[in-house]
Design a protein around this motif. Structure first.
Motif, PDB file in Angstrom:
ATOM      1  N   LEU A 125     -10.919  -8.438 -15.430  1.00  0.00           N
ATOM      2  CA  LEU A 125     -10.044  -7.778 -14.466  1.00  0.00           C
ATOM      3  C   LEU A 125      -9.021  -8.718 -13.832  1.00  0.00           C
ATOM      4  CD1 LEU A 125     -12.661  -5.415 -12.792  1.00  0.00           C
ATOM      5  CD2 LEU A 125     -10.793  -4.772 -14.330  1.00  0.00           C
ATOM      6  N   THR A 126      -9.223 -10.007 -13.974  1.00  0.00           N
ATOM      7  CA  THR A 126      -8.184 -10.946 -13.517  1.00  0.00           C
ATOM      8  C   THR A 126      -7.046 -11.030 -14.522  1.00  0.00           C
ATOM      9  OG1 THR A 126      -9.347 -12.817 -14.517  1.00  0.00           O
ATOM     10  CG2 THR A 126      -9.797 -12.360 -12.180  1.00  0.00           C
ATOM     11  N   ARG A 127      -7.278 -10.503 -15.744  1.00  0.00           N
ATOM     12  CA  ARG A 127      -6.272 -10.603 -16.792  1.00  0.00           C
ATOM     13  C   ARG A 127      -5.566  -9.284 -17.094  1.00  0.00           C
ATOM     14  NH1 ARG A 127     -10.474 -13.711 -19.481  1.00  0.00           N
ATOM     15  NH2 ARG A 127     -10.759 -12.068 -21.020  1.00  0.00           N
ATOM     16  N   THR A 128      -6.318  -8.180 -16.993  1.00  0.00           N
ATOM     17  CA  THR A 128      -5.733  -6.920 -17.444  1.00  0.00           C
ATOM     18  C   THR A 128      -6.463  -5.732 -16.826  1.00  0.00           C
ATOM     19  OG1 THR A 128      -5.133  -5.645 -19.417  1.00  0.00           O
ATOM     20  CG2 THR A 128      -7.255  -6.759 -19.455  1.00  0.00           C
ATOM     21  N   GLU A 129      -5.833  -4.573 -16.888  1.00  0.00           N
ATOM     22  CA  GLU A 129      -6.503  -3.336 -16.507  1.00  0.00           C
ATOM     23  C   GLU A 129      -7.362  -2.865 -17.669  1.00  0.00           C
ATOM     24  OE1 GLU A 129      -4.805  -0.121 -14.577  1.00  0.00           O
ATOM     25  OE2 GLU A 129      -3.518  -1.274 -13.236  1.00  0.00           O
ATOM     26  N   LEU A 130      -8.466  -2.221 -17.361  1.00  0.00           N
ATOM     27  CA  LEU A 130      -9.353  -1.700 -18.389  1.00  0.00           C
ATOM     28  C   LEU A 130      -9.032  -0.236 -18.658  1.00  0.00           C
ATOM     29  CD1 LEU A 130     -12.812  -3.165 -17.269  1.00  0.00           C
ATOM     30  CD2 LEU A 130     -11.058  -4.217 -18.713  1.00  0.00           C
ATOM     31  N   PRO A 131      -9.193   0.213 -19.898  1.00  0.00           N
ATOM     32  CA  PRO A 131      -8.959   1.625 -20.197  1.00  0.00           C
ATOM     33  C   PRO A 131      -9.971   2.519 -19.489  1.00  0.00           C
ATOM     34  CG  PRO A 131      -9.913   0.500 -22.094  1.00  0.00           C
ATOM     35  CD  PRO A 131      -9.575  -0.564 -21.094  1.00  0.00           C
ATOM     36  N   ASP A 132      -9.566   3.751 -19.239  1.00  0.00           N
ATOM     37  CA  ASP A 132     -10.436   4.690 -18.530  1.00  0.00           C
ATOM     38  C   ASP A 132     -11.778   4.859 -19.233  1.00  0.00           C
ATOM     39  OD1 ASP A 132      -8.318   4.970 -16.828  1.00  0.00           O
ATOM     40  OD2 ASP A 132      -7.911   7.086 -17.290  1.00  0.00           O
ATOM     41  N   GLU A 133     -11.769   4.903 -20.555  1.00  0.00           N
ATOM     42  CA  GLU A 133     -13.010   5.120 -21.297  1.00  0.00           C
ATOM     43  C   GLU A 133     -14.008   3.994 -21.065  1.00  0.00           C
ATOM     44  OE1 GLU A 133     -16.091   6.386 -23.479  1.00  0.00           O
ATOM     45  OE2 GLU A 133     -14.351   7.577 -22.847  1.00  0.00           O
ATOM     46  N   LEU A 134     -13.508   2.772 -20.864  1.00  0.00           N
ATOM     47  CA  LEU A 134     -14.413   1.652 -20.622  1.00  0.00           C
ATOM     48  C   LEU A 134     -15.064   1.769 -19.252  1.00  0.00           C
ATOM     49  CD1 LEU A 134     -15.718  -0.876 -21.627  1.00  0.00           C
ATOM     50  CD2 LEU A 134     -13.679  -2.171 -21.013  1.00  0.00           C
ATOM     51  N   TRP A 135     -14.321   2.244 -18.259  1.00  0.00           N
ATOM     52  CA  TRP A 135     -14.916   2.472 -16.933  1.00  0.00           C
ATOM     53  C   TRP A 135     -16.016   3.535 -17.023  1.00  0.00           C
ATOM     54  CZ3 TRP A 135     -14.680  -0.850 -13.266  1.00  0.00           C
ATOM     55  CH2 TRP A 135     -13.549  -1.658 -13.106  1.00  0.00           C
ATOM     56  N   LEU A 136     -15.765   4.588 -17.793  1.00  0.00           N
ATOM     57  CA  LEU A 136     -16.793   5.609 -17.994  1.00  0.00           C
ATOM     58  C   LEU A 136     -18.028   5.007 -18.663  1.00  0.00           C
ATOM     59  CD1 LEU A 136     -14.495   8.489 -19.308  1.00  0.00           C
ATOM     60  CD2 LEU A 136     -15.721   8.491 -17.129  1.00  0.00           C
ATOM     61  N   GLU A 137     -17.800   4.123 -19.646  1.00  0.00           N
ATOM     62  CA  GLU A 137     -18.910   3.501 -20.371  1.00  0.00           C
ATOM     63  C   GLU A 137     -19.713   2.568 -19.470  1.00  0.00           C
ATOM     64  OE1 GLU A 137     -21.547   2.771 -23.408  1.00  0.00           O
ATOM     65  OE2 GLU A 137     -20.038   4.350 -23.166  1.00  0.00           O
ATOM     66  N   ILE A 138     -19.044   1.890 -18.561  1.00  0.00           N
ATOM     67  CA  ILE A 138     -19.765   1.034 -17.607  1.00  0.00           C
ATOM     68  C   ILE A 138     -20.722   1.882 -16.779  1.00  0.00           C
ATOM     69  CG2 ILE A 138     -19.501  -0.410 -15.551  1.00  0.00           C
ATOM     70  CD1 ILE A 138     -16.816  -1.372 -16.806  1.00  0.00           C
ATOM     71  N   GLY A 139     -20.231   3.023 -16.288  1.00  0.00           N
ATOM     72  CA  GLY A 139     -21.091   3.919 -15.517  1.00  0.00           C
ATOM     73  C   GLY A 139     -22.250   4.452 -16.343  1.00  0.00           C
ATOM     74  N   ARG A 140     -21.981   4.832 -17.588  1.00  0.00           N
ATOM     75  CA  ARG A 140     -23.043   5.349 -18.463  1.00  0.00           C
ATOM     76  C   ARG A 140     -24.095   4.287 -18.746  1.00  0.00           C
ATOM     77  NH1 ARG A 140     -18.573   8.401 -21.157  1.00  0.00           N
ATOM     78  NH2 ARG A 140     -18.175   6.579 -22.486  1.00  0.00           N
ATOM     79  N   THR A 141     -23.637   3.034 -18.903  1.00  0.00           N
ATOM     80  CA  THR A 141     -24.576   1.942 -19.199  1.00  0.00           C
ATOM     81  C   THR A 141     -25.503   1.675 -18.021  1.00  0.00           C
ATOM     82  OG1 THR A 141     -23.003   0.901 -20.730  1.00  0.00           O
ATOM     83  CG2 THR A 141     -24.759  -0.489 -19.838  1.00  0.00           C
ATOM     84  N   ILE A 142     -24.958   1.633 -16.821  1.00  0.00           N
ATOM     85  CA  ILE A 142     -25.802   1.426 -15.636  1.00  0.00           C
ATOM     86  C   ILE A 142     -26.822   2.554 -15.522  1.00  0.00           C
ATOM     87  CG2 ILE A 142     -25.821   1.255 -13.108  1.00  0.00           C
ATOM     88  CD1 ILE A 142     -22.971   0.054 -13.341  1.00  0.00           C
ATOM     89  N   LYS A 143     -26.382   3.775 -15.822  1.00  0.00           N
ATOM     90  CA  LYS A 143     -27.297   4.922 -15.748  1.00  0.00           C
ATOM     91  C   LYS A 143     -28.465   4.759 -16.724  1.00  0.00           C
ATOM     92  CE  LYS A 143     -28.641   8.884 -14.182  1.00  0.00           C
ATOM     93  NZ  LYS A 143     -27.726   9.989 -13.887  1.00  0.00           N
ATOM     94  N   LEU A 144     -28.202   4.169 -17.903  1.00  0.00           N
ATOM     95  CA  LEU A 144     -29.280   3.937 -18.864  1.00  0.00           C
ATOM     96  C   LEU A 144     -30.411   3.118 -18.237  1.00  0.00           C
ATOM     97  CD1 LEU A 144     -27.371   3.021 -22.172  1.00  0.00           C
ATOM     98  CD2 LEU A 144     -28.638   5.134 -21.699  1.00  0.00           C
ATOM     99  N   PHE A 145     -30.030   2.068 -17.506  1.00  0.00           N
ATOM    100  CA  PHE A 145     -31.026   1.217 -16.855  1.00  0.00           C
ATOM    101  C   PHE A 145     -31.757   1.978 -15.753  1.00  0.00           C
ATOM    102  CE2 PHE A 145     -28.399  -1.833 -19.002  1.00  0.00           C
ATOM    103  CZ  PHE A 145     -29.241  -2.898 -19.290  1.00  0.00           C
ATOM    104  N   HIS A 146     -31.015   2.732 -14.969  1.00  0.00           N
ATOM    105  CA  HIS A 146     -31.633   3.477 -13.869  1.00  0.00           C
ATOM    106  C   HIS A 146     -32.554   4.579 -14.395  1.00  0.00           C
ATOM    107  CE1 HIS A 146     -28.612   2.237 -10.495  1.00  0.00           C
ATOM    108  NE2 HIS A 146     -29.321   1.223 -10.976  1.00  0.00           N
TER     109      HIS A 146
END
Length: 246
Positions: free
Chosen positions: A148-169
């Protein structure tokens, strides 16, 4: 869990020498020796790939079977200034090193995107101990803050981050320090969670899940204030939570 039972169930080897106890995976470290828990061992072999500085220095090291991260356990907060890296000893499996190692082992069995534990060392000095851990390095991965210090992330990657955390929870995995530094994205845009020191397998869902997410939100807000360039906005958090709640 008792030490011998854990070693047997996890197909690990145990090495004891004086006041030092090590557990290691023989498939990943067939050439194991306790000196591998020192940066000097890897420097002598010109095997240092890099390092990262947090509470202490984490060393990235090259090995013929798998590249690894070497980390020593340090205390945080005020007590960390008084007792830098020593902890009260109540048994090997109660040490922070062995607990994280065991949790990494459990998460591998659950097929969660977390690194593999390779080896741990516990050095006992009377009533106290010090701990070290070797963890498999995730190939081609960069932490979220670095990205995030270099570039903006695509929307789909933000969705994937949320989905990944949910897997752990969903598996009741509690991450004690869920922050933007402990979320990694590899070259295939696969999301990983790292640094499970003081993490644990919880008996059931509960407020800890909400608290985990609030800690992550605070870390984003902290980095925005601290860094001159950090491509994160409230809209990104909404996308992350959308992925988490889907």
């Amino acid at each position: 869990m008792k030490l011998n039972n854990f070693v047997k169930q996890s197909s690990l080897n145990i090495a004891k020498e004086g006041n030092v106890t090590c557990l290691y995976c023989p498939e990943l470290l067939p050439d194991f020796c306790k000196e591998m828990f020192t940066s000097a061992y890897w420097q002598e072999r010109d095997a240092i790939l890099g390092s990262a500085v947090g509470r202490g220095t984490a060393w990235f090291v090259k090995h013929p079977v798998t590249d690894m991260v070497l980390r020593h356990y340090y205390r945080g907060g005020l007590i960390g200034k008084l007792i830098n890296d020593s902890y009260f000893f109540t048994g090997i499996m109660n040490t922070r090193a062995a607990k994280e190692f065991a949790l990494l082992n459990q998460m591998q069995a659950m097929q969660l995107p977390a690194p593999t534990g390779v080896a741990v060392k516990v050095t006992r000095n009377g009533l106290w101990y010090q701990g070290d851990i070797l963890i498999e390095l995730i190939p081609g991965a960069t932490d979220l803050v670095g990205l995030l210090t270099r570039t903006e992330l695509p929307d789909e990657l933000w969705l994937e981050i949320g989905r990944t955390i949910k897997l752990f929870h969903q598996k009741n995995i509690y991450h004690h320090d869920l922050n933007a530094h402990n979320i990694m994205v590899d070259s295939d845009n696969k999301v990983w969670l790292i640094d499970f020191d003081q993490g644990k397998l919880m008996p059931k869902a509960g407020p800890w899940q909400h608290n985990n997410m609030q800690r992550l939100l605070r870390s984003f807000n902290k980095e925005v204030k601290k860094l001159p360039v950090f491509h994160w906005h409230e809209r990104h958090w909404q996308l992350l939570m959308q992925g988490y709640n889907c």
